[in-house]
Design a protein around this motif. Sequence first.
Motif, PDB file in Angstrom:
ATOM      1  N   GLU A  50       0.798  -1.215   0.000  1.00  0.00           N
ATOM      2  CA  GLU A  50       0.000   0.000   0.000  1.00  0.00           C
ATOM      3  C   GLU A  50       0.837   1.275   0.000  1.00  0.00           C
ATOM      4  O   GLU A  50       1.894   1.330   0.618  1.00  0.00           O
ATOM      5  CB  GLU A  50      -0.888   0.007   1.238  1.00  0.00           C
TER       6      GLU A  50
ATOM      7  N   GLU B 103      -1.601  -2.562  10.412  1.00  0.00           N
ATOM      8  CA  GLU B 103      -2.050  -3.871   9.896  1.00  0.00           C
ATOM      9  C   GLU B 103      -3.245  -4.412  10.683  1.00  0.00           C
ATOM     10  O   GLU B 103      -4.188  -4.951  10.108  1.00  0.00           O
ATOM     11  CB  GLU B 103      -0.905  -4.886   9.926  1.00  0.00           C
TER      12      GLU B 103
ATOM     13  N   ASN C  13      -6.358  -2.158  10.219  1.00  0.00           N
ATOM     14  CA  ASN C  13      -6.811  -2.296   8.832  1.00  0.00           C
ATOM     15  C   ASN C  13      -7.425  -3.673   8.577  1.00  0.00           C
ATOM     16  O   ASN C  13      -8.449  -3.793   7.907  1.00  0.00           O
ATOM     17  CB  ASN C  13      -5.619  -2.050   7.891  1.00  0.00           C
TER      18      ASN C  13
ATOM     19  N   HIS D 113      -5.614   0.463   3.528  1.00  0.00           N
ATOM     20  CA  HIS D 113      -4.441   1.097   4.142  1.00  0.00           C
ATOM     21  C   HIS D 113      -4.415   2.607   3.901  1.00  0.00           C
ATOM     22  O   HIS D 113      -3.678   3.327   4.569  1.00  0.00           O
ATOM     23  CB  HIS D 113      -3.150   0.474   3.597  1.00  0.00           C
TER      24      HIS D 113
ATOM     25  N   HIS E 249      -7.885  -4.836   1.561  1.00  0.00           N
ATOM     26  CA  HIS E 249      -6.849  -4.576   2.561  1.00  0.00           C
ATOM     27  C   HIS E 249      -5.932  -3.422   2.138  1.00  0.00           C
ATOM     28  O   HIS E 249      -5.718  -2.480   2.899  1.00  0.00           O
ATOM     29  CB  HIS E 249      -6.033  -5.854   2.793  1.00  0.00           C
ATOM     30  N   GLU E 250      -5.403  -3.508   0.931  1.00  0.00           N
ATOM     31  CA  GLU E 250      -4.400  -2.498   0.523  1.00  0.00           C
ATOM     32  C   GLU E 250      -5.035  -1.135   0.261  1.00  0.00           C
ATOM     33  O   GLU E 250      -4.447  -0.103   0.581  1.00  0.00           O
ATOM     34  CB  GLU E 250      -3.608  -2.980  -0.695  1.00  0.00           C
TER      35      GLU E 250
ATOM     36  N   TYR F  10      -1.428  -8.896  12.231  1.00  0.00           N
ATOM     37  CA  TYR F  10      -2.681  -8.742  11.496  1.00  0.00           C
ATOM     38  C   TYR F  10      -3.842  -9.413  12.230  1.00  0.00           C
ATOM     39  O   TYR F  10      -4.815  -8.780  12.617  1.00  0.00           O
ATOM     40  CB  TYR F  10      -2.584  -9.390  10.107  1.00  0.00           C
TER      41      TYR F  10
HETATM   42 ZN   LIG Z   1      -1.288  -4.469   5.313  1.00  0.00          ZN
END
Ligand SMILES: [Zn+2]
Length: 782
Positions: free
Chosen positions: A388, A442, A445, A423, A419-420, A499
């Motif tokens: 990201e 992480e 997110n 970010h 996910h990205e 994560y």
């Molecule tokens: Zn990530």
Amino acid sequence: MLKKLLSLVALTTLLLPAKAQTSFNANNRFEQLESTLPTPNSYRTASGSPGKDYWQQRADYDIKVELDDINRKIIGSETITYYNNSPDDLPYLWIQLDQNLFEKNAPGKTTKTGEIKNGISAGAFQELTDPKDYGYKITAVKDAKGNPLRHTINQTMMRIDLPTPLKSGASVSFGIDWNYLITEYYGRSGYEILGKENIANYFIAHWFPRLAVYNDVYGWQHKQFMGQGEFTLNFGNYKVAITAPNDIVVGAGGELLNPNQVMTATQLKRWEQAKTATRPVEIVTQDEAIKAEKSVPTGKKTWVFKADNVRDFAFTASRKFIWDAMQVDVEGKKVWAMSYYSKEGNPLWGKYSTMVVAHTLRSYSKRTVAYPYPVAISCHATAGGGMEYPMISFNGGRPEADGTYTENVKNGMIGVIIHEVGHNFFPMIINSDERQWSWMDEGLNTFCQYLAEQEWDRNFPARRGEPQTIVPYMRLDSKNQVPIMANSENIMDFGNNAYAKPATALNILRETVMGRELFDYAFKEYARRWAFKQPYPADFFRTLEDASGVDLDWFWRGWFYGTEPVNQSIETVEWFGIDTQDPTVKKAGDKAVAEAKAKTMSAIRNKTDIKRTVVEENPDLTDFYNTYDRFAPTEADKKKYQDYMASLNEDEKKLVSEGKNFYVVNFKNKGGLPMPVIVKLSYEDGTDEVLRFPAEVWRLNDVTAKKIIPTSKKVVKWTLDPFYEIADIDTEDNSFPREPAQPTKVQLFKMQGRTYSGGPNPMQEAKNAKEKSGAVTGSKNN
Ligand SMILES: [Zn+2]
């Protein structure tokens, strides 16, 4: 289970809290974190918000860069304007030289450990033996007038010594020229060669020397770039002119300032259509991209972008790119959702990428702050994984050459794009210090990703977020774990630690500890407070408590500072009823018990063995006691009962006559991490009820918690954590009476082989079967 009778008076003593019995550390578990968290000050308050004197530095960049496609090289020149908003005068500035990660003697390489077991991977081999001279070649560091500035390179950092200290409140402009060889894509940036044409898709990031962060927490950020711990960055305004061969399409994390100079008339027309489209419009089509693969550049083109209030700038470039776009409404603001991908990404990318970008912006904006930037881009960079940058991300998810794909590839791709793109919020807007704390971007997110995935498609098989999915990790021996509160470079089992565990913890906070309403408000408040600022862990912990009114110190301590798992059990259940003290009832009960006890083996045998007893032979030997009923209530008994009933008030009389059940359930905390106790009561009549007790039931005794539970109906079964909310690592002791062991849901996941990549490809099987039977062939990549 035998019901025991209680007298009403004894109940009052039963309701007193149970005393701690053996040695426990309940007090430590529920003590406040104030000795662990930093002392609040005027920069960061005790409530978790930026203080009245909060400050942060700013760095603006004006960059001219050339992408040399022949030598796969970046040649750049920049002017940085650095604003010293700190209360301190600065004699020197620190610059980050992230490309030096790839230098021969980079700390990320020299500190890396490893061993050879069954051979060596091509990637590891290349890393160990690649003779190319990677890393920054700094060709000039100069002041605004062009005079050289003294500078010292320390691995991935460079100190520039200023002729006079930069005063608090002042700014300074200076220039740097550099070049470097682009590496192959390594997970964050580089080029990827796809197909036989030897054409590179470029994904260019941490490509320019940039200011390190100076802040109120650490002073200058001085942790070297080792590869795992990501970036600690300042906000600033960027103007970036990217020159590339004229047959290459360039996309970047910013607003394109000169579309008329770089786009064709046809492309500009499509661009106009995309402003009101509800599905992505191809600005460059697949056919055009395939044609461009065979082209030879006839000159150069310069794409000029601007990006305001961003913490970084990245770009992508290739002559292989298909480019699609669509303008979407995000909280009342128009945003360009776009994707760049080569044909190898289709049919997945054309169908899903830009739609997922749009959904992500809306979902995250609702939970945090409204997306503030004009553009959001997803690029197809790699078969798996993602990376990201502000407004732009490089993502995986690649179908087979025949255009089919597994369910895991599809869901993995959708998940990684959410996910990205997500970010953009953590850490691009809520600008946490990634080099120190991976979980702050992480983990937060991944939690929002989990929520967005469920909104994308019902029952989306999220890899992370559901408490059950963290159980295998939580079962690990604590020496194979570090707490979530571990520095980014020191994390073992990165995916689970940075994560999955924090994402799960937040989901549990939302569903089980705080409830959705309190959590969502507090989480949004954190995002609102720290948007375009730099939060640290204490700011997050404090804000969530401050905005919700829930004491969560025990939760942060257990989930974020500890490695213990959750493991609750029901040890015993005792059953009580109220003694009415009615002598008629009581003595009848006593009689039944006495009669049952009289049926001994000797008595049974004697009944036939002894034909007649002496008294039976001689009735004149009987007296009063041969006919006396010791279980018949006496007048004195009846009088005592009448007096007792007269002494009770109406409520007490009702309680006595209702025949309520009282259960004393003995819960045990076997794992250590204290959590709410959720228990389902299954009644005799087939109905059930769920009771919830907050984690504070463990505050006096963190091993045993007994609860007195009154019910009108008889309970036939007790089940702990019936909705799998708390990530209990052993569910076999969660029911009473115990049930035979069965596989938990987590084991079922494993049995089905549900992993991120791989897995069956029924789409391909169906396609092959169709082709075999002579039916229409499916769509192919070409
Ligand atoms: Zn990530």
